[in-house]
Design an enzyme around this catalytic site. Structure first.
Site, PDB file in Angstrom:
ATOM      1  N   LYS A 112      18.262 -84.666  91.067  1.00 47.97           N
ATOM      2  CA  LYS A 112      17.650 -85.167  89.829  1.00 47.97           C
ATOM      3  C   LYS A 112      16.146 -85.329  89.996  1.00 47.97           C
ATOM      4  CE  LYS A 112      21.464 -86.954  87.304  1.00 47.97           C
ATOM      5  NZ  LYS A 112      22.343 -88.032  86.948  1.00 47.97           N
ATOM      6  N   LYS A 192      28.911 -74.161  84.999  1.00 43.47           N
ATOM      7  CA  LYS A 192      29.840 -75.175  84.492  1.00 43.47           C
ATOM      8  C   LYS A 192      29.583 -75.385  83.006  1.00 43.47           C
ATOM      9  CE  LYS A 192      31.128 -79.947  85.515  1.00 43.47           C
ATOM     10  NZ  LYS A 192      30.917 -81.106  86.359  1.00 43.47           N
ATOM     11  N   LYS A 195      26.764 -79.076  77.676  1.00 46.68           N
ATOM     12  CA  LYS A 195      26.064 -79.107  76.394  1.00 46.68           C
ATOM     13  C   LYS A 195      24.613 -78.637  76.570  1.00 46.68           C
ATOM     14  CE  LYS A 195      24.959 -82.223  72.688  1.00 46.68           C
ATOM     15  NZ  LYS A 195      24.809 -83.589  72.248  1.00 46.68           N
TER      16      LYS A 195
END
Ligand code: SF4
Length: 326
Positions: A112, A192, A195
């Site tokens: 991240k 994967k 959205k």
């Protein structure tokens, strides 16, 4: 007495079939065997400051999907993380027993930080402590996880062990319940389903939208002509058909290799299977969406029930940590 399951859902808005197959179907099944606490983790969504202007509608849309999929407020506690403010206090307290080195070595933190170099914040580093607090505030004993999430749960167990060793037995060490549900690949056939990548099909999509998306999905890239033999083992449509109509997998495997079926017909069959499978969920969702006050009631009642447990846990923790005045 039933063991208690805890799991959190990130409020990214409407759920998609990857969320459904990979987690939500399992949540529904667990309700009969366990006492389940399901939480929409809105504070976690703030760690990357994504779509905060849509946070409330994202929470509401996710809740509609969860209820429509079969989460039952009569069986489970379903609530929003920040609606039980005790979580913030426990997060602070567990932070005192968590060595910084443990947090800095977490692979998802490194990932991240790489993706959001402009926003490497304290909350992002402390994410595993908040996740641990979520589980133990409700004394969760069982946490349904995919294999990729096992390192996070192991860290939660380490934090629990450290707390218990220091202040006395307080929290159960949460156990992983490995799910055999698939990691669903998106319509691009490589990543994967997600959205943010736009390779997904929303549970709440109409039948027409679903069909349109599937008809443009990637299949076996080596199959250029209708007469070419296919390779179902590398085709995501094959995988999706196996999830939604497992009875056809053997025949489809054979027909695809023999070029006895074309990809257009195969995709049409997948669209029909998904639409048939999701039709009851979509109908329930439409009914729930027409009754927003009922849905909000469920959310508020869930927070009330969750807070009863949270207050008891926090009082015990504060007493053990010496925070209760004499
Ligand atoms: Fe994939 Fe179906 Fe085409 Fe075979 S026929 S390559 S399984 S879409």
């Amino acid at each position: 007495m039933k063991k208690r399951v805890f799991s959190g859902v990130r409020p990214t808005g409407r759920l998609h079939i990857g969320n459904y197959l990979g987690a939500v179907k399992n949540y529904v099944a667990l309700q009969d065997e366990y006492e389940c606490v399901y939480c929409i983790v809105d504070l976690h969504a703030l760690t990357t400051l994504e779509e905060t202007n849509r946070l409330q509608s994202n929470i509401y849309e996710a809740l509609l999907d969860l209820l429509a999929a079969g989460l039952d407020p009569e069986k489970s506690i379903i609530f929003v993380q920040s609606h039980v403010p005790e979580i913030n206090e426990l997060f602070t307290l567990l932070g005192m027993v968590t060595p910084l080195g443990w947090l800095l070595r977490v692979p998802t933190f490194k990932e991240k930080a790489r993706l959001h170099p402009q926003n490497i914040n304290y909350g992002l580093v402390g994410y595993p402590v908040l996740m641990t607090s979520d589980i133990v505030l409700y004394k969760g004993e069982v946490v349904p996880v995919g294999e990729d999430q096992l390192p996070h749960l192991e860290l939660a167990r380490e934090i629990v062990r450290r707390f218990n060793e220091h202040f006395g037995e307080t929290f159960p060490e949460p156990q992983a319940k490995l799910t055999n549900f698939p990691m669903v690949i998106g319509l691009d056939g490589k990543d994967k389903m997600s959205k943010s990548l736009g390779n997904h099909i929303e549970l709440a999509a109409t039948a027409e939208e679903t069909t349109k998306k599937i008809m443009s999905a990637v299949t076996d890239p080596a199959r250029k002509l209708r007469t070419d033999a296919g390779h179902p083992e590398i085709c995501n449509i094959f995988k999706l058909r196996s999830y939604f109509e497992s009875s056809v997998a053997t025949a489809l495997n054979k027909d695809c290799r023999a070029a006895a079926i074309g990809c257009v017909d195969c995709k049409k069959a997948l669209a029909a299977a998904i639409n048939a499978d999701l039709a009851p969920l979509r109908a329930r969702r439409a009914e729930l969406a027409a009754r927003p006050e009922y849905v909000i009631d469920i959310m508020q009642d869930g927070a009330r029930r969750a807070q009863i447990i949270a207050k008891q846990t926090l009082a015990e923790v504060k007493q053990k940590m010496g925070l209760v005045p004499i």
